[in-house]
Structures are given as C-alpha cells and as structure tokens.
Write an enzyme that holds these catalytic residues in place. Structure first.
Site, short mmCIF file in Angstrom:
data_model
loop_
_atom_site.label_atom_id
_atom_site.label_comp_id
_atom_site.label_asym_id
_atom_site.label_seq_id
_atom_site.Cartn_x
_atom_site.Cartn_y
_atom_site.Cartn_z
N LYS A 195 -4.97 5.78 -9.46
CA LYS A 195 -5.77 5.32 -10.61
C LYS A 195 -6.99 6.21 -10.80
O LYS A 195 -7.45 6.41 -11.93
CB LYS A 195 -6.18 3.86 -10.43
N GLY A 229 12.79 10.68 -11.25
CA GLY A 229 12.58 9.23 -11.25
C GLY A 229 11.67 8.79 -12.37
O GLY A 229 10.52 9.22 -12.43
N HIS A 283 -14.92 -11.79 -30.51
CA HIS A 283 -14.55 -10.82 -31.54
C HIS A 283 -15.57 -9.68 -31.55
O HIS A 283 -16.77 -9.94 -31.41
CB HIS A 283 -14.55 -11.49 -32.92
P1 FAD Z 1 0.89 -1.02 2.91
O1 FAD Z 1 -0.17 -0.84 1.92
O2 FAD Z 1 2.12 -0.18 2.81
O3 FAD Z 1 0.21 -0.84 4.31
C1 FAD Z 1 0.91 -0.91 5.51
C2 FAD Z 1 0.04 -0.35 6.61
O4 FAD Z 1 0.70 -0.60 7.85
C3 FAD Z 1 -0.17 1.15 6.53
O5 FAD Z 1 -1.54 1.44 6.63
C4 FAD Z 1 0.58 1.69 7.74
O6 FAD Z 1 -0.07 2.81 8.30
C5 FAD Z 1 0.52 0.50 8.69
N1 FAD Z 1 1.59 0.47 9.69
C6 FAD Z 1 2.92 0.68 9.50
N2 FAD Z 1 3.57 0.53 10.68
C7 FAD Z 1 2.64 0.20 11.60
C8 FAD Z 1 2.70 -0.08 12.98
N3 FAD Z 1 3.86 -0.08 13.65
N4 FAD Z 1 1.55 -0.35 13.63
C9 FAD Z 1 0.37 -0.36 12.97
N5 FAD Z 1 0.26 -0.11 11.67
C10 FAD Z 1 1.38 0.17 10.98
N6 FAD Z 1 0.71 -1.57 -6.28
C11 FAD Z 1 -0.03 -2.25 -7.17
O7 FAD Z 1 -0.09 -3.47 -7.09
N7 FAD Z 1 -0.70 -1.59 -8.17
C12 FAD Z 1 -0.66 -0.24 -8.30
O8 FAD Z 1 -1.28 0.31 -9.20
C13 FAD Z 1 0.10 0.49 -7.38
N8 FAD Z 1 0.17 1.84 -7.46
C14 FAD Z 1 0.86 2.54 -6.52
C15 FAD Z 1 0.90 3.92 -6.61
C16 FAD Z 1 1.59 4.66 -5.68
C17 FAD Z 1 1.61 6.16 -5.78
C18 FAD Z 1 2.25 3.99 -4.60
C19 FAD Z 1 2.98 4.77 -3.56
C20 FAD Z 1 2.23 2.62 -4.50
C21 FAD Z 1 1.54 1.88 -5.47
N9 FAD Z 1 1.50 0.48 -5.42
C22 FAD Z 1 0.78 -0.22 -6.35
C23 FAD Z 1 2.22 -0.28 -4.38
C24 FAD Z 1 1.25 -0.75 -3.29
O9 FAD Z 1 0.64 0.38 -2.73
C25 FAD Z 1 1.99 -1.55 -2.25
O10 FAD Z 1 2.70 -2.60 -2.84
C26 FAD Z 1 1.01 -2.13 -1.25
O11 FAD Z 1 0.26 -1.12 -0.62
C27 FAD Z 1 1.75 -2.93 -0.18
O12 FAD Z 1 0.83 -3.46 0.71
P2 FAD Z 1 1.23 -3.85 2.20
O13 FAD Z 1 0.04 -4.58 2.74
O14 FAD Z 1 2.54 -4.51 2.24
O15 FAD Z 1 1.41 -2.49 2.99
#
Ligand code: FAD
Length: 469
Positions: free
Chosen positions: A51, A179, A443
């Site tokens: 963003k 994609g 408005h």
């Molecule tokens: P994540 O954010 O994926 O975080 C998981 C964390 O767990 C990571 O920091 C990782 O390092 C850690 N981890 C993994 N395995 C282990 C382990 N074994 N031990 C310790 N730590 C670990 N979503 C939106 O809602 N709005 C948006 O505008 C948006 N834009 C996006 C743009 C891009 C380019 C991308 C790639 C994604 C976007 N998303 C967006 C999706 C969003 O980023 C994800 O849905 C969100 O981050 C998921 O959150 P989460 O908490 O499940 O995990």
C-alpha cells in the site's frame, strides 16, 4: 522461563492481535516469530509495503491526470532509493511500534522458529540455541507464503515473487506479471506507474475472476490503458534465462507472439499455508490437502490445547480475518462465550479504482440460486465523485427481496476500501435497506452513494431517475 500459559506461534496480524488481547486479559503470554518484531507477512512483505508503493503510484497517476483539469506537471523524476527508503521507513515504523507494544504489555517475545514436539510443548530454534517451552494453550498463526510453480524455478534473480517485487530493486523496462489476481494487479499498478511496460498473463478468461464482473469492468476501464497487454486464457509453458532477460513461451487461445523476452517476471499465482515443518506430526493435527488446518467455531483444532487462526486456518486469506479469529481464539481460551461467525468479511483490491465488497456478492447469489434485489448507483450522479474528476465508480447493494435486509454491498471507485465498512456494519447489524436510506450521510461525500444505492431499491434515488419496477 520454560513454561507459559499461552504461546502464540507467528507474529502476523493474527498472532500479534491474539497475543496482545491475551496479555490485556491477564494471560501470561509468549509470542514467537522469526522477525525482530511482530508484523508478519502483512507488515513486512504484504499489505503495508504494497500500500505504501500504491500510494506512490497514486501520486504519479494523479500528477498525469491533473492535465484533464488544466494543471500540467513536468515529467516526474523518481528517486528510487528514496522511494525504497520511505517504504522501508513505513514498515519499520509500524513493526517497531508493535515491538514497543509487546514490551508495554509484558509479553515474552522470542525471536525464533517454533515446532511442536507434543500437544503441550514446542521447541524453539533461536540465535541462542534450541529451547523447550511447555504451554497450557497454543495458537498457531504461521500464515502463508507464495505458491511456487516448478516452471519458474530456474534459479534466476530475474524471476520475482511478491516479496522480492516489493523490494523494488529496480524498475524493469519490460515486466511480465503472471497471475491476474489482486496481488498481481496491485503490483502491476505499482510497476506500471513507475514506468515499466507491464504485460499480465492469466490462465482464466478474465482478471479477478472471483469478483463481480460489473466491478471488474470499471477497473479495467482505468487499468488496461496503463498496462502494455493483458493475455487471458494464456499459460506460461516454459521460461529460460537468456542474455538480457527471461525468454517466456506462452500457450493459449489468443497468443500472437508465442515467445517473448522480458527483463523480469513476477509470479503471483496464489499463496499456500505454512503448515509444514512445524511439528504437526507430533500432534493429532493433520492439514487438509491444500495445507489448511481445520478448526471449529472457537478456532480450536482437533487438539484441545491448540488453536489455529489466520491464513493457516483457511480462506479468505486476509489480515483482518486473521486478527478477528485471533481475538475469538483468545476469548475462547479465556472462557468467554464466543464464536467465529461473521455475517460479512470485507475484501478490498487496492488498484485504481479500488474494488471493495462485503457480504453476499452477485456472483455468489447466482451460484447459490438465491433471489436478491440488486440496486446500482453510478458515481456519474455523485457530486463528490464529479468534483474529484472520478465519475467512473459504482456502488451497489444486494438486498433480500422479501425482507429488504441488506445482504451485500460492493463498491468500485477511488477510496472504495474506506467506504465499505458501512456495508459490513449494516450486514452485521441486520440492517434493512430503509435503515441506510433513512440515515443522513454528509454531503458532498462518496459515502452518499451507499445511501443513494439503498434509495434506488425503493425507486427514490434523488440523483438518478430509476422508478421502482
Ligand atoms: P502472516 O502474516 O503470514 O504471519 C505469519 C508469521 O509467522 C510470519 O511472521 C512468519 O515469519 C511466522 N512464522 C511462520 N512459521 C513460524 C514458526 N515455525 N515459528 C515462528 N514463527 C513462524 N491482506 C489484507 O487483508 N489486505 C491487504 O491489502 C493485503 N495485501 C497483501 C499484499 C501482498 C503482497 C501479500 C503477499 C499479502 C497481502 N495480504 C493482504 C494478505 C495478508 O498479508 C495475510 O492474509 C496476513 O498477513 C495473514 O496473517 P497471519 O497472521 O495469518 O500470518
């Protein structure tokens, strides 16, 4: 400390929201993540950096578009080092802020990689070596990563995924984006605004195929002229590194040039949950064939001590869905009567114009054979949209024909993402179209389009003449 009441594995928007609430509720909380601060994919390599760069794209586009209303700027000079630095500073500000909140809440933050050794113990690999931690409850929030396709696995730096694309190492003259989903289109917009000639290739017959077509059509009106080409129903069958680029071979219905060379290729074909290498085999949890972990309404897995939230727990893979689930899981652990049962989850595509929807979509209604009344309010009739020189938007509302209850809202236009929450609140509160119609909106604002779309249902929209059928 080798035991904790709650361990949260993964510090993304799901994990940190869960850990923060748990600490607020008085639980002794440990948060484990590989990064120096919480933030996860969303803050380090997803929502926030994308963003920030889309904001840069918006400034560049608006400077061009200003010519329509009589203001001409010279061609912009882009200092890419400064742009990159600024984007990094945004990420650091946000993740650093979360780090401070971890300390303020007295959460035990461990920088490392965790693995379950049983349903009550994890082993954490950190810089100071391995350590074991026993827990009463665990929340699994390890998120997801980009899907890798073997065709592109040729070990070339010219092939990027969303993470490397956001690093903005350089601006390729010719970029192929594989994609046509939301991440592909958001990053296409960024690179196109910065000067790349962007070609998008998509196997399906359209862009954003999960999204109502009337919304996508309006986006295409603005986006397609900024892209070099969009190749639909086309597949990349091979890639090869050549002297000054990547030679790509296409196969498909409308391919005029089956072989083309690009400076860089960005592969953005979806995301896959991080459910491997986290020791699930030492628990009863078995991910499904897509890698998701099944959970109940409290986000509890088949192991009563382990909950799962966010991208690893299934679609939609969105940050706000992850945080909401995180808070539900923590409340369930705290013994509160809660369930994850959203009536609507908003989704936003941050292109220009933005597309946002919440609740039932027209496509879904059609698929489910569900009868809905759909009312559309074109932004050409909005005073605010006209003052912004952006009349290309549309707001639509889906209501139950019997009860007039609001089932879905969808908006395409600048700022759609900021406007959609009114729709989500309406759906969550079981509002009727007349509730929105009777609510005074300020408005001139784009928010009036939500009110006027509700007025259309009754054939009474002030700014368009559409009698009730
Ligand atoms: P994540 O954010 O994926 O975080 C998981 C964390 O767990 C990571 O920091 C990782 O390092 C850690 N981890 C993994 N395995 C282990 C382990 N074994 N031990 C310790 N730590 C670990 N979503 C939106 O809602 N709005 C948006 O505008 C948006 N834009 C996006 C743009 C891009 C380019 C991308 C790639 C994604 C976007 N998303 C967006 C999706 C969003 O980023 C994800 O849905 C969100 O981050 C998921 O959150 P989460 O908490 O499940 O995990």
């Amino acid at each position: 400390m080798n035991q904790t009441q709650l361990v949260v594995i993964g510090g993304g928007p799901g994990g940190y929201a869960a850990a923060f609430l748990a600490a607020d509720l008085g639980m002794q909380t440990t948060l484990v993540d590989m990064n120096p601060n919480p933030g996860g994919v969303c803050l380090y390599r997803g929502c926030i950096p994308s963003k920030a760069l889309l904001h840069v794209a918006k400034l560049l586009d608006e400077a061009h578009e200003a010519a329509n209303i009589g203001i001409k700027f010279a061609e912009p000079e882009i200092d890419f080092d400064r742009v990159r630095e600024w984007k990094e500073s945004v990420v650091n500000k946000m993740t650093g802020g979360l780090g401070q909140l971890v300390k303020a809440r007295k959460i035990n933050y461990i920088r490392g990689r965790a693995r379950f050794t049983s349903a009550t113990e994890v082993e954490i690999e950190s810089e100071s070596g391995p350590q074991k931690l026993t827990f009463e409850h665990a929340i699994l929030a390890t998120g997801s990563r980009p899907v890798k396709i073997p065709t592109f696995d040729i070990g070339s730096e010219r092939i990027m995924d969303s993470t490397t694309a956001l690093e903005l190492k350089d601006i390729p003259e010719n970029l192929l984006v594989v994609g046509g989903g939301y991440i592909g289109l958001e990053l296409s917009s960024v690179y196109a605004a910065m000067g790349s000639k962007v070609t998008v290739v998509e196997m399906l017959p359209g862009l954003l195929m999960q999204t109502d077509r009337d919304l996508v059509k309006i986006l295409e009106g603005n986006l397609l002229p900024k892209l070099h080409k969009v190749l639909l129903e086309t597949k990349v069958v091979s890639v090869e590194e050549v002297e000054n680029g990547i030679k790509v071979r296409f196969e498909g219905a409308n391919v005029a040039e089956p072989e083309q060379v690009f400076d860089k290729v960005l592969v953005s074909v979806g995301r896959t949950p991080n459910s491997q290498d986290i020791g699930l085999e030492n628990t009863k949890i078995q991910p499904d064939k897509r890698g998701f972990v099944a959970v109940d309404a409290q986000r509890r897995t088949v192991e009563p001590t382990i909950y799962a939230i966010g991208d690893i727990a299934g679609d939609p893979m969105l940050a706000h869905k992850a945080s909401h689930e995180g808070r539900i899981a923590v409340e369930a652990i705290a013994g509160h009567k809660v369930a994850y049962e959203p009536a609507a989850i908003p989704a936003v595509v941050f292109t220009d114009p933005e597309i946002a929807w919440t609740g039932l979509t027209e496509m879904q209604a059609e698929k489910e054979g569900r009868k809905v009344t759909v009312a559309r309010f074109p932004w050409a009739a909005s005073g605010r949209a006209t003052t912004l020189d952006r009349s290309d938007g549309l707001t639509k509302i889906l209501v139950d024909p019997e009860t007039e209850r609001v089932l879905g809202v969808a908006i395409v236009g600048p700022g759609a993402g900021e406007l959609i929450s009114e729709g989500t609140l309406a759906i969550e509160m079981a509002a009727l179209a007349s509730d929105i119609k009777m609510t005074i909106h300020p408005h001139p604002t784009l928010s009036e389009t939500v009110m006027e779309s509700a007025e259309v249902i009754f054939g009474q929209a002030t700014h368009i003449y559409r009698p009730k059928k």
